[in-house]
Design a protein around this motif. Sequence first.
Motif, PDB file in Angstrom:
ATOM      1  N   LYS A   1       0.854  -1.185   0.000  1.00 49.51           N
ATOM      2  CA  LYS A   1       0.000   0.000   0.000  1.00 49.51           C
ATOM      3  C   LYS A   1       0.900   1.248   0.000  1.00 49.51           C
TER       4      LYS A   1
ATOM      5  N   ASP B   1      -0.031   4.115   1.265  1.00 55.37           N
ATOM      6  CA  ASP B   1      -0.637   5.070   2.204  1.00 55.37           C
ATOM      7  C   ASP B   1       0.231   5.306   3.437  1.00 55.37           C
TER       8      ASP B   1
ATOM      9  N   GLU C   1      -3.705   5.782  -3.847  1.00 60.15           N
ATOM     10  CA  GLU C   1      -3.388   6.178  -2.463  1.00 60.15           C
ATOM     11  C   GLU C   1      -2.145   7.049  -2.434  1.00 60.15           C
TER      12      GLU C   1
ATOM     13  N   LYS D   1      -2.719  10.787  -3.405  1.00 61.68           N
ATOM     14  CA  LYS D   1      -3.564  11.635  -2.542  1.00 61.68           C
ATOM     15  C   LYS D   1      -2.707  12.589  -1.718  1.00 61.68           C
TER      16      LYS D   1
END
Length: 359
Positions: free
Chosen positions: A330, A332, A356, A359
């Motif tokens: 991921k 994030d 992700e 962002k």
Amino acid sequence: MASSPKPRRKRRIAGIVVSLLFFFLLIAGAGALYLWNGLQPTKKGEPVRIEIPSGTGTIRIAEILEEKGIIRSKEIFTAYLKYKGEGSRFQAGTYDVTPGSTIDEVIAKLNAGETVKAEMIRFTIPEGYTVKQIADKLAEAGYVKADEFLSLEKQAQKFAQNLPAGAEVTGDQLAYNLEGYLFPETYEMKKGSTAEEILERMTKETADKLATIPNLNEQLKSRKMTLHQLLTVASLVEKEAAVPAERPLIAGVIYNRLKADMKLEIDATVQYALGETKDRLFEKDLQVDSPYNTYRNKGLPPGPIASPGLASIQAALEPKASEYLFYVTKKDGSREHLFAKTYAEHLKNIEASKKEASK
């Protein structure tokens, strides 16, 4: 009237007896004084450092103590030991003994092994470190020379006897013979320990840690694995799983791909083959010609790619069952992974991860 010869003879004999008694008393007194004096403490002074080598007998210990001014007489000291039934429990080592101590105090110190605590070095090898990183870390601290450490590492047979059955520390394809067999741990050793002594200690630590796993050999047999293969899988888990809870699941994915006769395609193996850690791998990196490159070669790499900790070894031994064949990190910041059963799902996870990151 003249005295009889008999009384005179008796007086002469009595005089001789008295003289002899006096003489013997003098000798006994002198002997007692000598013994008493020999048992007295020496003149008080600053502590003196003495070294009692392993295997040293009481006669030599007495000589050392006399030479250093701790006792007055080595002969009296050894005689006193025999009288008291002491000396058999003396322990080797380095001692600081203060002149002026009583003989009983000296004996008690040697019995108790109250040695001078050796200066120590302390170093921590993190989980996931490679042999090269370990050598560099120890060299940076000034404990070893990196090239000497790596040269000794190549002579792995010296240390193989420290490891349990199933360890494989020789092979033409191995980048480093002891990769995966130097346990990540905090070590405390005597200052001045050699590179060979450090390698001895670290391989023994690996054996000790593996010995804590219940029924390890039986579990390996049931999985039809060697210890070397287990540590290889564990090292892959160590490098791939940043979140501890994911270790068994990632181990499961590795086994699933092996069972499906798929290439493992693990980035960490490419990093190892390249000999450097890169934030991003390019297509040309994935083509590096190395037996460790699991993008080009099926199956496990020739050996571990790092030092796995006990948790990763346990995960490799007891993977979490799933149908997952893919995972992607991921983006994030959590360092967790997205898992997928199919390649189509994997592609979706890659796109989701990219979103992700944006962002």
